[in-house]
Design a protein around this motif. Structure first.
Motif, PDB file in Angstrom:
ATOM      1  N   GLN A 186       0.836  -1.191   0.000  1.00 16.30           N
ATOM      2  CA  GLN A 186       0.000   0.000   0.000  1.00 16.30           C
ATOM      3  C   GLN A 186       0.879   1.252   0.000  1.00 16.30           C
ATOM      4  O   GLN A 186       0.567   2.242  -0.634  1.00 16.30           O
ATOM      5  CB  GLN A 186      -0.828  -0.041   1.265  1.00 16.30           C
ATOM      6  CG  GLN A 186      -2.055   0.774   1.197  1.00 16.30           C
ATOM      7  CD  GLN A 186      -2.729   0.712   2.547  1.00 16.30           C
ATOM      8  OE1 GLN A 186      -2.371   1.431   3.464  1.00 16.30           O
ATOM      9  NE2 GLN A 186      -3.678  -0.178   2.669  1.00 16.30           N
ATOM     10  N   LYS A 187       1.990   1.143   0.715  1.00 15.26           N
ATOM     11  CA  LYS A 187       2.857   2.299   0.879  1.00 15.26           C
ATOM     12  C   LYS A 187       4.252   1.823   1.212  1.00 15.26           C
ATOM     13  O   LYS A 187       4.415   0.803   1.869  1.00 15.26           O
ATOM     14  CB  LYS A 187       2.330   3.140   2.045  1.00 15.26           C
ATOM     15  CG  LYS A 187       3.139   4.377   2.303  1.00 15.26           C
ATOM     16  CD  LYS A 187       2.529   5.192   3.396  1.00 15.26           C
ATOM     17  CE  LYS A 187       3.271   6.510   3.457  1.00 15.26           C
ATOM     18  NZ  LYS A 187       2.540   7.531   4.121  1.00 15.26           N
ATOM     19  N   CYS A 188       5.266   2.524   0.721  1.00 13.29           N
ATOM     20  CA  CYS A 188       6.608   2.179   1.155  1.00 13.29           C
ATOM     21  C   CYS A 188       7.484   3.431   1.159  1.00 13.29           C
ATOM     22  O   CYS A 188       7.149   4.443   0.562  1.00 13.29           O
ATOM     23  CB  CYS A 188       7.205   1.077   0.293  1.00 13.29           C
ATOM     24  SG  CYS A 188       7.384   1.501  -1.405  1.00 13.29           S
ATOM     25  N   THR A 189       8.576   3.322   1.860  1.00 13.26           N
ATOM     26  CA  THR A 189       9.503   4.439   1.990  1.00 13.26           C
ATOM     27  C   THR A 189      10.853   4.002   1.434  1.00 13.26           C
ATOM     28  O   THR A 189      11.328   2.916   1.756  1.00 13.26           O
ATOM     29  CB  THR A 189       9.653   4.829   3.468  1.00 13.26           C
ATOM     30  OG1 THR A 189       8.355   5.006   4.013  1.00 13.26           O
ATOM     31  CG2 THR A 189      10.445   6.102   3.615  1.00 13.26           C
ATOM     32  N   ARG A 207       7.082  12.484  -3.017  1.00 15.59           N
ATOM     33  CA  ARG A 207       6.165  11.363  -2.981  1.00 15.59           C
ATOM     34  C   ARG A 207       5.748  11.048  -4.404  1.00 15.59           C
ATOM     35  O   ARG A 207       5.490  11.956  -5.192  1.00 15.59           O
ATOM     36  CB  ARG A 207       4.945  11.732  -2.136  1.00 15.59           C
ATOM     37  CG  ARG A 207       3.896  10.671  -2.077  1.00 15.59           C
ATOM     38  CD  ARG A 207       2.827  11.057  -1.103  1.00 15.59           C
ATOM     39  NE  ARG A 207       3.285  10.921   0.262  1.00 15.59           N
ATOM     40  CZ  ARG A 207       2.805  11.636   1.267  1.00 15.59           C
ATOM     41  NH1 ARG A 207       1.897  12.550   1.046  1.00 15.59           N
ATOM     42  NH2 ARG A 207       3.231  11.444   2.489  1.00 15.59           N
ATOM     43  N   ILE A 235       3.263   8.320  -6.808  1.00 18.98           N
ATOM     44  CA  ILE A 235       2.198   7.326  -6.749  1.00 18.98           C
ATOM     45  C   ILE A 235       2.199   6.544  -8.048  1.00 18.98           C
ATOM     46  O   ILE A 235       2.223   7.128  -9.131  1.00 18.98           O
ATOM     47  CB  ILE A 235       0.836   8.010  -6.501  1.00 18.98           C
ATOM     48  CG1 ILE A 235       0.833   8.659  -5.121  1.00 18.98           C
ATOM     49  CG2 ILE A 235      -0.299   7.013  -6.596  1.00 18.98           C
ATOM     50  CD1 ILE A 235      -0.348   9.536  -4.840  1.00 18.98           C
ATOM     51  N   THR A 248       0.160   2.273  -5.428  1.00 19.51           N
ATOM     52  CA  THR A 248       1.088   2.271  -4.320  1.00 19.51           C
ATOM     53  C   THR A 248       1.688   3.663  -4.128  1.00 19.51           C
ATOM     54  O   THR A 248       1.933   4.369  -5.099  1.00 19.51           O
ATOM     55  CB  THR A 248       2.172   1.198  -4.501  1.00 19.51           C
ATOM     56  OG1 THR A 248       2.916   1.092  -3.306  1.00 19.51           O
ATOM     57  CG2 THR A 248       3.105   1.506  -5.643  1.00 19.51           C
ATOM     58  N   VAL A 249       1.873   4.032  -2.891  1.00 12.81           N
ATOM     59  CA  VAL A 249       2.433   5.341  -2.557  1.00 12.81           C
ATOM     60  C   VAL A 249       3.890   5.141  -2.166  1.00 12.81           C
ATOM     61  O   VAL A 249       4.189   4.324  -1.296  1.00 12.81           O
ATOM     62  CB  VAL A 249       1.677   5.973  -1.370  1.00 12.81           C
ATOM     63  CG1 VAL A 249       2.261   7.330  -1.035  1.00 12.81           C
ATOM     64  CG2 VAL A 249       0.205   6.097  -1.686  1.00 12.81           C
ATOM     65  N   ASP A 254       7.218   7.010  -0.764  1.00 12.97           N
ATOM     66  CA  ASP A 254       7.787   8.202  -0.145  1.00 12.97           C
ATOM     67  C   ASP A 254       9.291   8.153  -0.265  1.00 12.97           C
ATOM     68  O   ASP A 254       9.910   7.148   0.062  1.00 12.97           O
ATOM     69  CB  ASP A 254       7.408   8.262   1.334  1.00 12.97           C
ATOM     70  CG  ASP A 254       6.055   8.897   1.541  1.00 12.97           C
ATOM     71  OD1 ASP A 254       5.712   9.776   0.739  1.00 12.97           O
ATOM     72  OD2 ASP A 254       5.350   8.499   2.478  1.00 12.97           O
ATOM     73  N   ASN A 307      -3.510   6.840   3.550  1.00 17.63           N
ATOM     74  CA  ASN A 307      -3.102   6.341   2.244  1.00 17.63           C
ATOM     75  C   ASN A 307      -4.239   6.370   1.247  1.00 17.63           C
ATOM     76  O   ASN A 307      -4.077   6.774   0.100  1.00 17.63           O
ATOM     77  CB  ASN A 307      -2.637   4.891   2.380  1.00 17.63           C
ATOM     78  CG  ASN A 307      -1.155   4.822   2.377  1.00 17.63           C
ATOM     79  OD1 ASN A 307      -0.494   5.794   2.020  1.00 17.63           O
ATOM     80  ND2 ASN A 307      -0.629   3.702   2.779  1.00 17.63           N
TER      81      ASN A 307
END
Lengths: 216, 139
Positions: A10-13, A53, A55, A82-83, A85, A189
């Motif tokens: 869903q999201k990662c850095t 950021r 997407i 997916t986001v 960062d 998110n």
């Protein structure tokens, strides 16, 4: 024909300036050559030392993979957007400590304030004095067992409710706050993605391979 | 003696019930995760829980036993500032939980200026608080 499974979080850095597909997605393929080629796809170069950021939609990623491995059967799993960062350098520890301290101070005084307003609002002191009179027949001086045990029960209730005792959980469940935190992050998110979709539709579904930029 | 034991039981159970209720309220309004999300300090959630525990215990002792704590005007200002911040966050969270703002924005078909709306909310709250306190100061 080879099948490639593409699982998006869903999201990662990320901290690397060059964003490759393998950094964000879990890729499994029966053909190792294709798997490695897909993982090495360069998605984006972040501008140096600036929090950003990006997407990505799974459609973009599929067409990218198709570019390096034509004809491979791609099975997307997990999220459709997916986001990512980009945090070039971790925040200095002292700044983090300062923020934590600030939240702690607000939480401390806030909690104190909340319970004091409650006690004042319902006039707990008067209620306890009346109860003491009713049950013992003697006048209360305000320092009786009922006040004492109320003051013991109060932190006890919070302990049980928060399910923790100075670092040791009472049970294995996550605490209500941890559950709320996870839910909150999920909602944030979702709204980021919704905002992104809104922007894209207003720009007439501008097709962009490099994802949509957003600078914090 | 029996009466004392009964009183102790009442005190203990009402303490537990009150704290669970009040902190369920704080949590369901999302104070802690908002702050943790905003400052990106989610790993410290446990610490925040502990601090809430201590804050509530201290506040309760202060209000039940009327303990004197001679910290002067500075102490009063610090308490006022931080409990004010806390109440402000809770008040806005309450507005958000009730979805008053999104519904209003949708009804009037407002697309931009959300920042102004939020700022107006904050200024309105400040004005309200000042009017209320100024009355007390004057009379």
């Amino acid at each position: 024909m080879d099948t490639l499974y593409l699982k998006l979080p869903q999201k990662c850095t990320v901290t690397a300036e060059k964003l490759i597909l393998g950094d964000i997605a879990e890729i499994t393929c029966s053909n190792l050559g294709i798997e490695n080629r897909a993982k090495a796809i360069l998605l984006k170069r972040f501008a140096k030392n600036k929090k950003q950021r990006a997407i990505f939609s799974v459609n973009t990623l599929i067409s990218e993979i198709d570019g390096v491995a034509p004809g491979v059967n791609i099975v997307p799993l997990g999220e459709v957007d997916t986001v990512v960062d980009y945090l070039p350098k971790p925040r200095p520890k002292c700044l983090e400590m300062l923020l934590v301290f600030l939240v702690c101070v607000i939480a401390f005084f806030g909690a104190a304030f909340t319970i004091m307003t409650f006690n004042t609002d319902v006039d707990t002191g008067k209620l306890f004095q009346d109860l003491y009179m009713q049950l013992t027949g003697t006048a209360s001086d305000g320092f009786t067992v009922i006040e004492l045990f109320y003051s013991i029960g109060l932190p006890l209730g919070i302990l049980v409710f928060f399910n923790h005792f100075s670092g040791h959980k009472l049970t294995n469940d996550p605490t209500p706050l941890e559950v709320q935190m996870a839910e909150y992050e999920y909602t944030v998110n979702k709204s980021l993605l919704a905002e992104n979709t809104r922007k894209e539709t207003s720009a007439h579904a501008r097709k962009s391979v490099s994802g949509t930029d957003r600078t914090d | 003696m029996l009466a004392k034991a009964f009183l102790a039981l009442i005190g203990l159970t009402s303490g537990i019930a009150v704290s669970a209720g009040i902190f369920a309220f704080i949590i369901s309004l999302g104070f802690v995760e908002r702050m943790a999300g905003f400052t990106r300090t989610a790993p410290y959630i446990r610490l925040y829980e502990t601090v809430i525990l201590f804050g509530a215990t201290a506040g309760n002792l202060m209000s039940i036993y009327h303990i004197r704590l001679p910290l002067g005007r500075g102490g009063a200002a610090i308490f006022g500032l931080f409990s004010g911040i806390f109440t402000g966050i809770l008040a806005i969270a309450l507005v958000e939980i009730l979805q008053a703002v999104p519904i209003l924005l949708r009804r009037v078909a407002l697309r931009k200026g959300l920042g102004c709306v939020v700022l107006s909310l904050a200024l309105g709250k400040m004005t309200g608080a000042l009017i209320q306190f100024l009355q007390g100061w004057i009379s």
